[in-house]
Scaffold this motif. Structure first.
Motif, PDB file in Angstrom:
ATOM      1  N   ASP A 153       0.858  -1.183   0.000  1.00 24.54           N
ATOM      2  CA  ASP A 153       0.000   0.000   0.000  1.00 24.54           C
ATOM      3  C   ASP A 153       0.893   1.230   0.000  1.00 24.54           C
ATOM      4  O   ASP A 153       1.674   1.420   0.941  1.00 24.54           O
ATOM      5  CB  ASP A 153      -0.874  -0.030   1.255  1.00 24.54           C
ATOM      6  CG  ASP A 153      -1.876   1.119   1.292  1.00 24.54           C
ATOM      7  OD1 ASP A 153      -2.818   1.057   2.112  1.00 24.54           O
ATOM      8  OD2 ASP A 153      -1.731   2.079   0.505  1.00 24.54           O
ATOM      9  N   PRO A 154       0.830   2.050  -1.040  1.00 22.80           N
ATOM     10  CA  PRO A 154       1.723   3.213  -1.090  1.00 22.80           C
ATOM     11  C   PRO A 154       1.441   4.256  -0.006  1.00 22.80           C
ATOM     12  O   PRO A 154       2.252   5.157   0.210  1.00 22.80           O
ATOM     13  CB  PRO A 154       1.484   3.806  -2.489  1.00 22.80           C
ATOM     14  CG  PRO A 154       0.185   3.252  -2.931  1.00 22.80           C
ATOM     15  CD  PRO A 154       0.002   1.941  -2.256  1.00 22.80           C
ATOM     16  N   SER A 155       0.328   4.125   0.697  1.00 28.07           N
ATOM     17  CA  SER A 155       0.004   5.145   1.700  1.00 28.07           C
ATOM     18  C   SER A 155       0.523   4.789   3.084  1.00 28.07           C
ATOM     19  O   SER A 155       0.519   5.630   3.992  1.00 28.07           O
ATOM     20  CB  SER A 155      -1.513   5.342   1.765  1.00 28.07           C
ATOM     21  OG  SER A 155      -2.134   4.157   2.260  1.00 28.07           O
ATOM     22  N   GLY A 182       5.087   5.556  -0.008  1.00 27.99           N
ATOM     23  CA  GLY A 182       5.063   6.075  -1.364  1.00 27.99           C
ATOM     24  C   GLY A 182       6.396   5.923  -2.070  1.00 27.99           C
ATOM     25  O   GLY A 182       6.512   6.234  -3.255  1.00 27.99           O
ATOM     26  N   PRO A 227       3.605   4.157  -5.747  1.00 24.42           N
ATOM     27  CA  PRO A 227       2.291   3.882  -6.365  1.00 24.42           C
ATOM     28  C   PRO A 227       2.400   3.105  -7.672  1.00 24.42           C
ATOM     29  O   PRO A 227       1.470   2.403  -8.061  1.00 24.42           O
ATOM     30  CB  PRO A 227       1.720   5.292  -6.623  1.00 24.42           C
ATOM     31  CG  PRO A 227       2.470   6.193  -5.701  1.00 24.42           C
ATOM     32  CD  PRO A 227       3.827   5.584  -5.549  1.00 24.42           C
ATOM     33  N   ASN A 228       3.527   3.214  -8.356  1.00 25.86           N
ATOM     34  CA  ASN A 228       3.637   2.546  -9.656  1.00 25.86           C
ATOM     35  C   ASN A 228       4.524   1.312  -9.595  1.00 25.86           C
ATOM     36  O   ASN A 228       5.142   0.923 -10.583  1.00 25.86           O
ATOM     37  CB  ASN A 228       4.180   3.534 -10.699  1.00 25.86           C
ATOM     38  CG  ASN A 228       5.504   4.138 -10.252  1.00 25.86           C
ATOM     39  OD1 ASN A 228       5.977   3.861  -9.162  1.00 25.86           O
ATOM     40  ND2 ASN A 228       6.080   4.975 -11.093  1.00 25.86           N
TER      41      ASN A 228
END
Lengths: 365, 349
Positions: B212-214, B261, B330-331
């Motif tokens: 999870d990027p968060s 992130g 995120p990518n």
């Protein structure tokens, strides 16, 4: 027939749909409770030393213990090479499967089993041998036995436990011994010598003396000797009898740092008439006065039948605590004020009089 | 002014060798065995010598009190010599189980000529953990030194002593000596462990969940180490960073705070507040220290092959909690990212 085919097709279609709608569950953050399926706790002998003549074979046994009371311990063995990792005593392992043997490797000479299984809570012994070829030159040879316990093999992060036994073999004969002193002095360390640096001007009393020896020979060396500490008046402050109390080794090619406490908890307790805990080798703040100190090292090394070598060296360091520096500055400041005031006072006195050679001081009328 | 000059005067070390050459050969290094000792030496000062003193001590320094090597006994030694006169011609006089005096009518020795003094039936010390020494000194008087202290030391400025020198030796470990307690190193790792490794809980793997990027994915494991070996131990970690095929999550090569992130993988061995996880080391052992890169709360690092913990002497059980974090961008390329970490517990040298 057509009905059977149609029925089968329908059944297969239902089955396909049933499988496709079953969701792919995201792996959850989980660890299973209860004991492990295989042990990841082991007890080994950390080091073995041998003297083996050329053409001789020695056979010995090593113990491996399973610390887990519930699960078996499955251990696979591998002989690997190692070298030094820095100036300390932590080995740097050569783990690559196809790593070429080091010049001091025992891998070609050692035989041991592939694996062993140790029942829960038990200890097992296994035999191994070291055969030194007839034409092997004198010197030090060393490798490590890797005990790989089979641990986790699934999940995002799998953990394996391994123990390593260091094996040292000394092949007697005429060897090349050369230890060169590179540094000597006070050594400041926050953790009893594991990390730190040499200091020349110390603002807090240094707790350790360190010396750095470079091994350029073909044998591992463990020097022995003493260090004397004297103040700037030549008075002996302390004599440290065990400069290498742990019998630490300098490996081939290594610049090894040896450190020792100026005063240790053990010696402090013993000087008060008590019995010291031998497991506590930590240093205590020595009782030093500000000033310049001289460190004198007298260290010996030498292999069986070879010449004994001695290293004599001296170095210095300053102990200048901040309170002493401030006191010196204060004294200088006060003296400066006194001198300046004195000169002005004298000048004003002279201005108020006439001074002529032979006539003395005469007040102006 | 003097203080300033002293400050700029760099400390330096110089090396001086005294009395040589000299060497010791022991025919058998088995602890407690009766064997032959050969002391080979050359006299440095060409003068009349009446006695050669050999004092067996743990410490080679002649000015320090002498502690006899445990188990050593020279009282039954038989003496012979090889070399040329006037460096020979001694008779053996045993003073104590760790003291030999060779005595003769004084004669001028030959400078630099090597002579070997052989002693049969010397019983080896039994302490294999420490070297021992023979302190050599010669004197004009056939009676040895009149100034040797009761503790075996001689004064730094002793006028009786002509030449000085010590030779070193060490007995080796016997094979399968059942009466000795061998050094041990204990090590365990799991989700949770006791400081003495008496029990462990959980499995030796962890599923972290979905990236999870968060927020970071976190987990902990524990390890405990102890040794009675005098050189202590090290624990190192090996393995590549989190990877899914050729896609990797970068390991933090220097201590870095968690930054969701960004692709990060790292560990530390401290109690953290951001994220809230982990624990400081606990257990009675005080000798073990965490390597600086892994000793900063809320900062994480990972380098394959790094030493995590080390102790430079005997260290009783200490438990370390290892905190792992994984952050992802995120990518990040999809896949199942895994790693296998192997912890090595090694005796130091």
């Amino acid at each position: 027939m057509k009905r059977v085919t149609s029925f089968l097709s329908s059944a297969l279609a239902v089955l396909f749909v049933a499988v496709s709608v079953v969701p792919v569950s995201a792996a959850t953050n989980q660890t299973s409770s209860g004991g492990p399926s295989s042990s990841t706790g082991l007890s080994i002998q950390p080091r073995k030393n041998y003297v083996v003549n050329p053409g001789q074979t020695v056979t010995d046994r090593l113990q491996v213990g399973n610390l887990d009371e519930r699960a078996e311990l499955h251990v696979t063995f591998r002989v690997i090479d190692f070298t030094y990792g820095g100036q300390g005593g932590s080995p740097k392992l050569s783990l690559a499967q196809n790593a070429p043997p080091t010049p001091w490797s025992l891998r070609p000479f050692m035989k041991l089993p592939d694996s062993v299984t140790v029942p829960a809570g038990q200890t097992t012994q296994f035999s191994y041998s070291i055969s030194i070829p007839k034409n092997q030159g004198a010197g030090s040879y060393y490798s490590a036995i890797l005990y790989q316990a089979t641990g986790g093999n699934s999940g995002n992060v799998a953990l394996n436990a391994s123990g390593v036994s260091l094996v040292f073999v000394s092949v007697p004969g005429t060897v090349n011994e050369k230890l060169g002193l590179q540094k000597l002095g006070a050594y400041a360390s926050p953790n009893n010598g594991t990390t730190g640096q040499f200091v020349y001007i110390a603002t807090s009393a240094p707790e350790m003396i360190g010396y750095l020896l470079k091994n350029s020979g073909n044998v591992t060396e463990s020097p022995s000797g003493s260090i004397t500490l004297k103040d700037m008046f030549g008075r002996q402050v302390n004599t440290i009898g065990k400069t290498n109390g742990n019998q630490a080794l300098a490996l081939l090619g290594q610049a090894r740092l040896f450190t020792t406490c100026i005063e240790s908890k053990q010696t402090q307790v013993q000087s008060l008439g008590g019995t010291a805990n031998v497991t506590d080798t930590s240093c205590v703040k020595p009782h030093l006065f500000p000033g310049r100190y001289t460190v004198s090292l007298d260290a010996f090394y030498g292999q069986n039948g070879n010449q004994t070598h001695e290293i004599n060296a001296t170095a210095h360091f300053w102990y200048l605590p901040w309170w002493f520096i401030l006191a010196v500055i204060l004294v200088i400041a006060v003296l400066t004020v006194v001198i300046v005031w004195g000169k002005r006072r004298l000048a004003s006195v002279i201005r108020g009089t006439t001074y002529r050679t032979g006539f003395g001081i005469r007040r102006k009328r | 002014m003097l203080l300033c000059c002293g400050l700029f005067f760099g400390g330096h070390a110089t090396a001086v060798v005294r009395f040589e050459p000299r060497s010791l050969y022991i025919n058998s290094s088995v602890p407690g065995a009766a064997t032959t000792y050969k002391v080979t030496m050359a006299y440095t000062t060409q003068t009349a010598v009446g006695s050669l003193d050999m004092l067996f001590c743990m410490d080679p320094i002649p000015y320090d009190p002498c502690v006899a090597p445990p188990g050593l006994d020279v009282s039954g030694a038989q003496y012979s010599e090889s070399g040329s006169a006037p460096d020979t011609g001694y008779t053996l006089q045993t003073e104590s189980p760790n003291h030999i005096l060779l005595t003769r009518n004084p004669a001028v020795v030959v400078d630099g000529s090597q002579v070997t003094y052989t002693f049969d039936n010397v019983v080896n010390p039994t302490d294999t953990s420490h070297s021992f020494a023979i302190r050599l000194s010669d004197y004009a008087s056939p009676s040895g030194s009149a100034n040797m202290q009761p503790d075996g030391s001689i004064g730094v400025n002793d006028l009786d002593t002509i030449d000085l020198g010590s030779v070193l030796a060490q007995v080796g470990e016997g094979i399968e000596i059942e009466t000795q307690v061998p050094p041990y190193l204990t090590f365990c790792i799991n989700h949770t462990v006791e400081p003495d490794c008496s029990s462990t809980e959980g499995e030796a793997y962890t599923d972290l969940g979905t990236l999870d990027p968060s927020k970071p994915l976190t987990t902990t494991s524990q390890m405990a180490v102890a040794t009675n070996a005098i050189n202590g131990y090290s624990v190192s970690i090996n393995g590549i960073t989190m990877a899914a095929g050729t896609n990797v999550i970068n390991a933090l090569t220097v201590p870095t705070v968690s930054a969701p992130g960004n692709n990060q993988f790292g560990i530390n061995l401290r109690a953290n507040t951001s994220p809230n996880m982990g624990a400081d080391p606990d257990g009675a052992g005080s000798a073990a220290v965490i390597s600086p890169s892994y000793d900063v709360p809320n900062e994480f690092a990972y380098n394959d092959g790094d030493t995590l913990v080390s102790a430079d002497s005997v260290a009783i059980g200490k438990r370390f909690t290892i905190s792992y974090i994984v952050n992802s961008s995120p990518n990040i390329k999809p896949g199942v990212y895994t790693t296998t970490l192997t912890y090595f517990a090694i005796g130091n040298f």
